[in-house]
Design an enzyme around this catalytic site. Structure first.
Site, PDB file in Angstrom:
ATOM      1  N   SER A 151       0.809  -1.221   0.000  1.00 31.71           N
ATOM      2  CA  SER A 151       0.000   0.000   0.000  1.00 31.71           C
ATOM      3  C   SER A 151       0.841   1.270   0.000  1.00 31.71           C
ATOM      4  O   SER A 151       2.019   1.277   0.380  1.00 31.71           O
ATOM      5  CB  SER A 151      -0.926   0.005   1.217  1.00 31.71           C
ATOM      6  OG  SER A 151      -1.780  -1.101   1.193  1.00 31.71           O
TER       7      SER A 151
HETATM    8  C1  LIG Z   1      -3.289  -3.691  -0.695  1.00 30.18           C
HETATM    9  S1  LIG Z   1      -2.805  -5.347  -0.522  1.00 30.18           S
HETATM   10  C2  LIG Z   1      -1.689  -5.496   0.821  1.00 30.18           C
HETATM   11  C3  LIG Z   1      -1.614  -4.385   1.854  1.00 30.18           C
HETATM   12  C4  LIG Z   1      -0.704  -4.726   2.987  1.00 30.18           C
HETATM   13  N1  LIG Z   1      -1.410  -4.582   4.240  1.00 30.18           N
HETATM   14  C5  LIG Z   1       0.580  -3.916   3.032  1.00 30.18           C
HETATM   15  O1  LIG Z   1       1.146  -3.799   4.089  1.00 30.18           O
HETATM   16  O2  LIG Z   1       1.032  -3.418   2.039  1.00 30.18           O
HETATM   17  C6  LIG Z   1      -4.278  -6.147   0.070  1.00 30.18           C
HETATM   18  C7  LIG Z   1      -4.179  -7.638   0.276  1.00 30.18           C
HETATM   19  O3  LIG Z   1      -5.456  -8.123   0.696  1.00 30.18           O
HETATM   20  C8  LIG Z   1      -5.535  -9.478   0.306  1.00 30.18           C
HETATM   21  N2  LIG Z   1      -6.917  -9.927   0.469  1.00 30.18           N
HETATM   22  C9  LIG Z   1      -7.992  -9.669  -0.311  1.00 30.18           C
HETATM   23  N3  LIG Z   1      -9.085 -10.255   0.207  1.00 30.18           N
HETATM   24  C10 LIG Z   1      -8.689 -10.896   1.361  1.00 30.18           C
HETATM   25  C11 LIG Z   1      -9.356 -11.672   2.354  1.00 30.18           C
HETATM   26  N4  LIG Z   1     -10.654 -11.918   2.290  1.00 30.18           N
HETATM   27  N5  LIG Z   1      -8.633 -12.162   3.397  1.00 30.18           N
HETATM   28  C12 LIG Z   1      -7.298 -11.915   3.488  1.00 30.18           C
HETATM   29  N6  LIG Z   1      -6.607 -11.202   2.569  1.00 30.18           N
HETATM   30  C13 LIG Z   1      -7.303 -10.684   1.526  1.00 30.18           C
HETATM   31  C14 LIG Z   1      -4.986  -9.456  -1.111  1.00 30.18           C
HETATM   32  O4  LIG Z   1      -4.574 -10.753  -1.536  1.00 30.18           O
HETATM   33  C15 LIG Z   1      -3.814  -8.461  -0.969  1.00 30.18           C
HETATM   34  O5  LIG Z   1      -2.586  -9.106  -0.758  1.00 30.18           O
END
Ligand SMILES: C[S@@+](CC[C@H](N)C(=O)[O-])C[C@H]1O[C@@H](n2cnc3c(N)ncnc32)[C@H](O)[C@@H]1O
Length: 191
Positions: free
Chosen positions: A42
């Site tokens: 992010s």
């Molecule tokens: C914006 S990205 C990662 C952000 C992360 N917190 C960082 O530190 O950069 C969002 C993540 O949410 C995950 N995701 C989407 N739906 C999800 C769910 N239901 N449970 C867990 N992870 C999920 C995606 O695979 C993705 O890796």
């Protein structure tokens, strides 16, 4: 939370350690960076905004949904300190394994990242979580996650790209407030 606790956490837990080697020179860029599988690490200013809204206190228990690279899990680990607990859950197994290793290298045993349990949104815990951070956008406020927030607790979640702060009382949602618009990858809720 002291006013600059989030700024101190961002200094103590540098983003570059949560990026693939080839992307590390781009860590200071204030934009999301692609980490593979269509997902991103992010944007730093967005992470800072969300952590400030979450108002994380030392010693609290925090669930990080969409932990990805592990950066937010480690930032939350810094904010809660050794008397707290942070669990990051990530639905994509390859990213979860890599993110878990990144978090482990931060040497905060009270913070960890695990693969999400298929069919379960979040990670239900007896008594609930004091705080839940969601780093992927939902179509609507997920009841399953609201139910995992402890009474008196808070969740920060983008819903249709609007950043919501959801405060939970003894009988469910007590207050929802809106804090600007942000672009996020989708929260997958149908597995
Ligand atoms: C914006 S990205 C990662 C952000 C992360 N917190 C960082 O530190 O950069 C969002 C993540 O949410 C995950 N995701 C989407 N739906 C999800 C769910 N239901 N449970 C867990 N992870 C999920 C995606 O695979 C993705 O890796």
């Amino acid at each position: 939370m002291s006013p600059d606790a989030v700024a101190a956490a961002l200094r103590a837990v540098p983003r570059r350690r949560f990026l693939p080697l080839r992307l590390r020179p781009r860590a200071p860029e204030d934009r999301p960076l692609h980490i593979g599988h269509g997902q991103t690490c992010s944007q730093p200013s967005t992470v800072a905004d969300m952590l400030r809204l979450l108002d994380v206190r030392p010693g609290t228990r925090v669930l990080d949904v969409g932990a990805g690279s592990g950066w937010t899990t480690a930032l939350l680990g810094h904010l809660v300190g050794p008397s707290g607990e942070v669990l990051g859950v990530e639905r994509l197994p390859d990213i979860a394994a890599w993110g878990a290793a990144n978090v482990a290298r931060a040497r905060m045993p009270w913070a960890r990242e695990v693969p999400a349990t298929p069919g379960t949104l979040g990670s239900p815990r007896p008594g609930g979580w004091d705080r839940i951070l969601v780093s992927a956008a939902a179509d609507e406020l997920p009841t399953a996650l609201v139910d995992q927030v402890a009474a008196g607790g808070r969740m920060v979640i983008p819903v249709q790209q609007r950043m919501l702060v959801v405060d939970v009382g003894d009988h469910g949602v007590a207050q929802v407030s809106e804090h600007g618009r942000y672009a996020f990858v989708p929260l997958v809720t149908d597995e």
